[in-house]
Design a protein around this motif. Structure first.
Motif, PDB file in Angstrom:
ATOM      1  N   TRP A 168       0.667  -1.133  -0.090  1.00 59.71           N
ATOM      2  CA  TRP A 168      -0.189  -0.085   0.047  1.00 59.71           C
ATOM      3  C   TRP A 168       0.901   1.167   0.006  1.00 59.71           C
TER       4      TRP A 168
ATOM      5  N   TYR B 297      -4.466   6.775  -2.643  1.00 55.64           N
ATOM      6  CA  TYR B 297      -4.095   5.364  -2.203  1.00 55.64           C
ATOM      7  C   TYR B 297      -3.719   4.461  -3.342  1.00 55.64           C
TER       8      TYR B 297
ATOM      9  N   CYS C  55      -2.523   0.458  -4.418  1.00 53.75           N
ATOM     10  CA  CYS C  55      -2.211  -0.886  -4.126  1.00 53.75           C
ATOM     11  C   CYS C  55      -1.321  -1.400  -5.090  1.00 53.75           C
TER      12      CYS C  55
END
Lengths: 112, 113
Positions: free
Chosen positions: A34, A89, A91
């Motif tokens: 992450w 964000y 991933c």
């Protein structure tokens, strides 16, 4: 083959609220990561996992928790959101022994 | 600790111009070096990589050479297209099993027709 997917795509939270971001990959990758992306700062690693049931801290872990109960999923939790957590964000996942990380499309989070 | 420094943008070029985006790094070990590209509204994609000194990575007309003596990994393309408009990130991967990526701040490239 969807690759790396992230849920949700956008979210607005009030200060103090909690939420969980979901990352899923269908490539059977061992490693998952992450990151957060902020203007002028590139991407910074929050937490990562080297396999199912394992997690480790990255560069900016404070205020976040993660879990990897299944190999294909990596969850990022915010227990009490703060405006400083407003960010995009991302991933990513990687096959053991390979160099390339595959990224999801991102989640844009705003905390007011 | 390890770090990556890349030139600030935005870089604005006309179509068919020559592109250079500078990247230098600091590392204690022997990192692998990468260029990632982020098109508007999308996640990052690996553009090219080099895993040891003097290696040249290349893809889609872009290339970069791992220069240990100058700790650099500059990105070049001989003739840019409008479709190359994106943010380009230089990154290094620490030596070791986890291969965590350390990114530069990114350089926005805008190519005008």
């Amino acid at each position: 083959n969807a690759g790396v997917t992230q849920t949700p795509k956008f979210r607005v939270l009030k200060t103090g609220q909690s939420m969980t971001l979901l990352c899923a990959q269908d490539m059977n990758h061992e490693y998952m990561y992450w990151y957060r992306q902020d203007p002028g700062m590139g991407l910074r690693l929050i937490h990562y996992s080297v396999g199912e049931g394992t997690t480790a801290k990255g560069e900016v872990p404070d205020g976040y928790n993660v879990s990897r109960l299944k190999k294909q999923n990596f969850l990022l939790g915010l227990e009490s959101a703060a405006p400083s957590q407003t960010s995009v964000y991302f991933c990513a996942s990687r096959l053991a022994g390979a160099y390339e990380q595959y990224f999801g499309p991102g989640t844009r989070l705003t905390v007011t | 600790g390890d770090s990556v420094t890349q030139m600030e943008g935005p870089v604005t070029l006309s179509e068919e111009a020559f592109l250079t985006i500078n990247c230098t790094y600091t590392a204690t070990g022997y990192p692998s070096l990468f260029w990632y590209v982020q098109y508007p509204g999308e996640g990052l994609q690996l553009l090219l990589k080099a895993t040891k000194a003097d290696d040249k990575g290349s893809n889609k007309g872009f290339e970069a050479t791992y220069r240990k003596e100058t700790t650099s990994f500059h990105l070049e393309k001989g003739s840019v297209q409008v479709s190359d408009s994106a943010v380009y990130f230089c990154a290094l991967s620490e030596d070791g099993a986890t291969n965590k990526l350390i990114f530069g701040t990114g350089t926005l490239l805008a190519v005008q027709p």
